[in-house]
Design a protein around this motif. Structure first.
Motif, PDB file in Angstrom:
ATOM      1  N   THR A   1       0.968  -1.499  -0.442  1.00  0.00           N
ATOM      2  CA  THR A   1      -0.276   0.095  -0.116  1.00  0.00           C
ATOM      3  C   THR A   1       0.466   1.566  -0.088  1.00  0.00           C
ATOM      4  O   THR A   1       1.784   0.991   0.332  1.00  0.00           O
ATOM      5  CB  THR A   1      -1.218  -0.305   1.236  1.00  0.00           C
TER       6      THR A   1
ATOM      7  N   THR B   1      -5.198   4.176   4.346  1.00  0.00           N
ATOM      8  CA  THR B   1      -6.536   4.014   4.322  1.00  0.00           C
ATOM      9  C   THR B   1      -6.438   4.025   2.813  1.00  0.00           C
ATOM     10  O   THR B   1      -7.718   3.632   1.956  1.00  0.00           O
ATOM     11  CB  THR B   1      -7.220   5.104   4.675  1.00  0.00           C
TER      12      THR B   1
ATOM     13  N   LEU C   1      -5.366   1.975  -1.141  1.00  0.00           N
ATOM     14  CA  LEU C   1      -5.368   0.172  -1.812  1.00  0.00           C
ATOM     15  C   LEU C   1      -4.864  -0.230  -1.529  1.00  0.00           C
ATOM     16  O   LEU C   1      -3.603  -0.130  -1.495  1.00  0.00           O
ATOM     17  CB  LEU C   1      -5.989   0.543  -3.453  1.00  0.00           C
TER      18      LEU C   1
ATOM     19  N   SER D   1     -13.590  -3.747   5.814  1.00  0.00           N
ATOM     20  CA  SER D   1     -12.669  -2.884   5.645  1.00  0.00           C
ATOM     21  C   SER D   1     -11.726  -3.858   5.000  1.00  0.00           C
ATOM     22  O   SER D   1     -11.975  -2.924   4.015  1.00  0.00           O
ATOM     23  CB  SER D   1     -11.990  -2.844   7.017  1.00  0.00           C
TER      24      SER D   1
ATOM     25  N   GLU E   1     -13.429  -3.275   1.391  1.00  0.00           N
ATOM     26  CA  GLU E   1     -13.392  -2.370   1.131  1.00  0.00           C
ATOM     27  C   GLU E   1     -12.144  -1.281  -0.249  1.00  0.00           C
ATOM     28  O   GLU E   1     -12.190  -0.914  -0.520  1.00  0.00           O
ATOM     29  CB  GLU E   1     -13.619  -1.919   2.085  1.00  0.00           C
ATOM     30  N   ARG E   2     -10.541  -2.514   0.465  1.00  0.00           N
ATOM     31  CA  ARG E   2      -9.420  -1.237  -0.473  1.00  0.00           C
ATOM     32  C   ARG E   2      -8.746  -2.397  -1.062  1.00  0.00           C
ATOM     33  O   ARG E   2      -7.678  -1.810  -1.266  1.00  0.00           O
ATOM     34  CB  ARG E   2      -8.903  -1.812   1.284  1.00  0.00           C
TER      35      ARG E   2
END
Length: 406
Positions: free
Chosen positions: A35, A40, A42, A68, A71-72
């Motif tokens: 990342t 926060t 991707l 969570s 979502e990423r």
């Protein structure tokens, strides 16, 4: 995630598992990823993902697969994580793929023909697949439109059935996904029922009963009344080929027995080739034979079903099969089997791909024959509560045990 010593699959998790998907036993599976500096951003699987090219810095992270994380997850196809090919992950991914077809794209939405159009098309085809007046171009066009109406409805219903059955198989293997899919399963089940109801208008119950009775007919033998002298010593063999062609058409198609005569005619013409002498006699003889065979089938229909109680037969409807050679999918059911389900279905359980059919005796016997494509059972034969409604009786039958992912 601890990876066992086994073959691995390369999976674009961000493409295969959409946000909000219940993870069941896969909840908390550990993975490593990449990342940007932001916590926060991707999560990527590979450093050369196109979405990371402009990042000022990239760092490695470990993460647990949960809501969570879903979502990423990067949705680029290049972001692929290794998962064990141990039977659990492939089943889960297959289930997700099947369920994804319950959310079709806008271009996949199909409009059903109107009741008026279906009634007109079915009425026209009840007179024959083709017009009697071969020179009437308008009649040919009307028949072509009627056949297209029937065939389009059939294709729609086959596609809807396939989506429901494969989704049901996926939910049986991964039951934690069921709450997410229930509303869509209900929507598609309602769509399937409307398609089935319209399609059933094209099939005559007596025609289906006649088709079932063909299986009980004895193969014909060459007699003095069969003028196949043009074939000489090959006449018995030609008769057998013609009989097989007629029988296959009469049993497999959901059309009047007169249509099966066309298959017999085609077989005769291929056998005749360029012969001229004796051709007319052979064609006249065949016309007498197919008429007699059709009459025998009708008599057998009456003997097998008239005055006898109907039967409640449960069938396991198979999904469409995908060709291993890239030729698309095909329905393993014969036209006759498809028509019987369309006309006689009184209950259905798409989660298990089963249906209950209330059928005449002769059709019931044919469904229960070992040669049938669908696994079938008589729901009333050993039922403790034989007076229960058809859906309740259908629920008591489990045609096969499908192990769930633990």
């Amino acid at each position: 995630m601890t990876v066992p010593e086994t073959d691995m699959l390369s999976v674009a998790l961000g493409r295969c598992i959409s946000a909000g998907t219940p993870l069941g036993p896969f909840q908390g599976a550990r993975f490593s990823g990449l990342t940007t500096a932001s916590d926060t951003g991707l999560i990527h699987a590979v450093e050369d993902c196109p979405y990371l090219r402009k990042a000022s810095s990239v760092r490695a992270i470990g993460f647990s697969l949960d809501a969570s994380a879903l979502e990423r997850l990067c949705t680029n196809w290049s972001c692929r994580w290794a998962v064990p090919d141990d039977g659990r992950w492939p089943v889960f991914l297959d289930a997700l793929d099947a369920l994804s077809r319950l959310w079709p794209k806008e271009e996949e939405e199909d409009t059903l023909p109107s009741e008026v159009d279906v009634a007109a098309a079915a009425g026209l085809l009840s007179l024959g697949e083709f017009p009697e007046d071969e020179a009437n171009a308008d009649a040919w066009e009307r028949h072509a439109e009627a056949r297209a109406c029937r065939d389009d409805l059939l294709a729609l219903w086959q596609n809807t059935r396939h989506r429901l059955i494969t989704a049901g198989d996926g939910l049986a293997a991964c039951p934690w996904l069921r709450p997410r899919a229930e509303a869509r399963m209900t929507d598609w089940a309602e769509r399937a029922e409307e398609q089935r109801r319209l399609l059933s208008r094209f099939f005559g119950p007596r025609t289906l009963a006649d088709g079932a009775a063909v299986a009980s007919l004895a193969a014909p033998v060459l007699t003095a009344d069969t003028d196949f002298g043009v074939f000489g010593s090959d006449a018995p063999q030609v008769l057998r080929r013609i009989w097989r062609a007629w029988r296959a058409g009469a049993r497999g198609d959901a059309k009047p027995l007169a249509e099966a005569a066309m298959a017999a005619d085609q077989e005769l013409h291929e056998a005749l080739g360029r012969r001229r002498k004796g051709r007319d006699e052979a064609e006249e003889s065949l016309a007498r034979l197919t008429t007699a065979w059709a009459e025998q089938a009708r008599l057998a229909t009456a003997e097998r079903s008239a005055g006898r109680p109907w039967r409640l037969i449960a069938v396991r409807i198979p999904p469409q099969h995908r060709s291993p050679h890239g030729g698309g999918v095909h329905d393993p059911l014969t036209s006759w089997e498809v028509a019987v389900v369309a006309v006689y279905q009184v209950a259905v359980d798409w989660y298990r791909g089963t249906a209950a059919l209330w059928v005449p005796q002769g059709i019931g016997e044919q469904l229960l024959a070992a040669e049938g494509t669908m696994k079938a059972v008589d729901l009333l034969q050993d039922a403790e509560d034989w007076a229960a409604p058809a859906p309740a009786l259908l629920a008591t039958w489990e045609p096969e045990t499908r192990a769930a992912v633990a």
